[in-house]
Design an enzyme around this catalytic site. Structure first.
Site, PDB file in Angstrom:
ATOM      1  NE  ARG A   1       6.076 -22.359  -7.767  1.00 44.04           N
ATOM      2  CZ  ARG A   1       6.954 -21.113  -7.891  1.00 44.04           C
ATOM      3  NH1 ARG A   1       8.240 -21.765  -6.481  1.00 44.04           N
ATOM      4  NH2 ARG A   1       7.238 -20.257  -8.413  1.00 44.04           N
TER       5      ARG A   1
ATOM      6  CD  GLN B   1       8.924   3.439  15.466  1.00 43.32           C
ATOM      7  OE1 GLN B   1       9.546   3.865  15.707  1.00 43.32           O
ATOM      8  NE2 GLN B   1       7.920   3.075  15.217  1.00 43.32           N
TER       9      GLN B   1
ATOM     10  NE  ARG C   1      -7.051   0.886  13.958  1.00 45.97           N
ATOM     11  CZ  ARG C   1      -5.853   0.262  15.085  1.00 45.97           C
ATOM     12  NH1 ARG C   1      -5.274   1.274  15.644  1.00 45.97           N
ATOM     13  NH2 ARG C   1      -6.419  -0.789  15.624  1.00 45.97           N
TER      14      ARG C   1
ATOM     15  CG  HIS D   1      -2.631   9.218  13.860  1.00 43.08           C
ATOM     16  ND1 HIS D   1      -3.044   7.999  13.629  1.00 43.08           N
ATOM     17  CD2 HIS D   1      -3.794   9.699  15.098  1.00 43.08           C
ATOM     18  CE1 HIS D   1      -3.825   7.568  14.594  1.00 43.08           C
ATOM     19  NE2 HIS D   1      -4.582   8.339  15.270  1.00 43.08           N
TER      20      HIS D   1
ATOM     21  CE  LYS E   1       2.425   8.044   9.788  1.00 40.14           C
ATOM     22  NZ  LYS E   1       1.078   7.966  10.799  1.00 40.14           N
TER      23      LYS E   1
ATOM     24  CG  HIS F   1      -1.789   7.470   7.506  1.00 34.68           C
ATOM     25  ND1 HIS F   1      -1.948   6.800   7.905  1.00 34.68           N
ATOM     26  CD2 HIS F   1      -2.566   7.342   6.247  1.00 34.68           C
ATOM     27  CE1 HIS F   1      -2.018   5.589   8.068  1.00 34.68           C
ATOM     28  NE2 HIS F   1      -2.806   6.275   6.802  1.00 34.68           N
TER      29      HIS F   1
ATOM     30  CE1 TYR G   1      -0.444   3.323   9.244  1.00 35.58           C
ATOM     31  CE2 TYR G   1      -0.280   0.803  10.615  1.00 35.58           C
ATOM     32  CZ  TYR G   1      -1.075   2.139  10.328  1.00 35.58           C
ATOM     33  OH  TYR G   1      -2.361   2.668  10.781  1.00 35.58           O
TER      34      TYR G   1
ATOM     35  CG  ASP H   1      -7.331   8.907  16.508  1.00 32.79           C
ATOM     36  OD1 ASP H   1      -6.221   9.196  17.103  1.00 32.79           O
ATOM     37  OD2 ASP H   1      -7.349   7.693  15.929  1.00 32.79           O
TER      38      ASP H   1
END
Length: 182
Positions: free
Chosen positions: A23, A46, A59, A62, A72, A119, A132, A168
């Site tokens: 499958r 979250q 990105r 952060h 994370k 990150h 995330y 950024d």
């Protein structure tokens, strides 16, 4: 699931083990017991997703400051990324060291990033989506970053950035941050 700790203490690569049949496949992506057995956080408040249109989108880098520092668990659910972590822990023997990992929808690898790390990521394909799991709620006043091209870090990004947020682009260099913090 296979758990491999990296040379940056607390950063783990998690590789799912798909079960295959005629499958297709079934893959467990999260197991509270297996993560806890490795001493990893298992509470995530979250679940966020980022979609990047262009290959080369950057990105980051952060993080959230204490007492809102985040753990994370990052995965690429469509396309491919070069995922980067930077150790910012003040008393760490690997402070300002970074590692990069290729996460793709095909390899299904996940990166576990403990608190105290910045990150960032760069997309390696058009139409990339990243998932995330995050241990803390987003707290705007604690949200900060480090310049993606900081000479103190010398991160080897695979591509020239094609798209970045103004925020950024404007993160400070580590030198300036430590000078103003003194």
């Amino acid at each position: 699931m296979q758990f491999t700790e990296t040379e940056l203490q607390g950063v783990w690569v998690i590789e799912p083990t798909p079960m295959l049949d005629d499958r297709g496949s079934f893959t467990r992506l999260f197991c509270e017991k297996e993560m806890a057995d490795c001493g990893l956080a298992t509470r995530f408040v979250q679940h966020s997703r980022a979609h990047s249109i262009k290959k080369g989108t950057l990105r980051g880098l952060h993080y959230q400051e204490e007492p809102y520092a985040e753990v994370k668990l990052v995965s690429c659910v469509r396309g491919a990324i070069f995922d980067v972590v930077v150790d910012l822990r003040p008393n760490s023997s690997t402070r300002y060291k970074w590692l990069g990992f290729e996460l793709t929808s095909e390899n299904m690898k996940q990166l576990y990033i403990p608190a105290g790390f910045a990150h960032g990521l760069q997309t390696l394909t058009d139409g990339t989506e990243v998932s995330y799991l995050i241990s803390q709620f987003y707290t705007p006043n604690a949200s900060t970053g480090v310049h993606y091209n900081d000479p103190t870090l010398s991160i080897g990004w695979p591509l020239m950035p094609t798209a970045m947020s103004e925020r950024d682009k404007s993160w400070p260099l580590i030198r300036r941050r430590t000078a103003t913090a003194s």
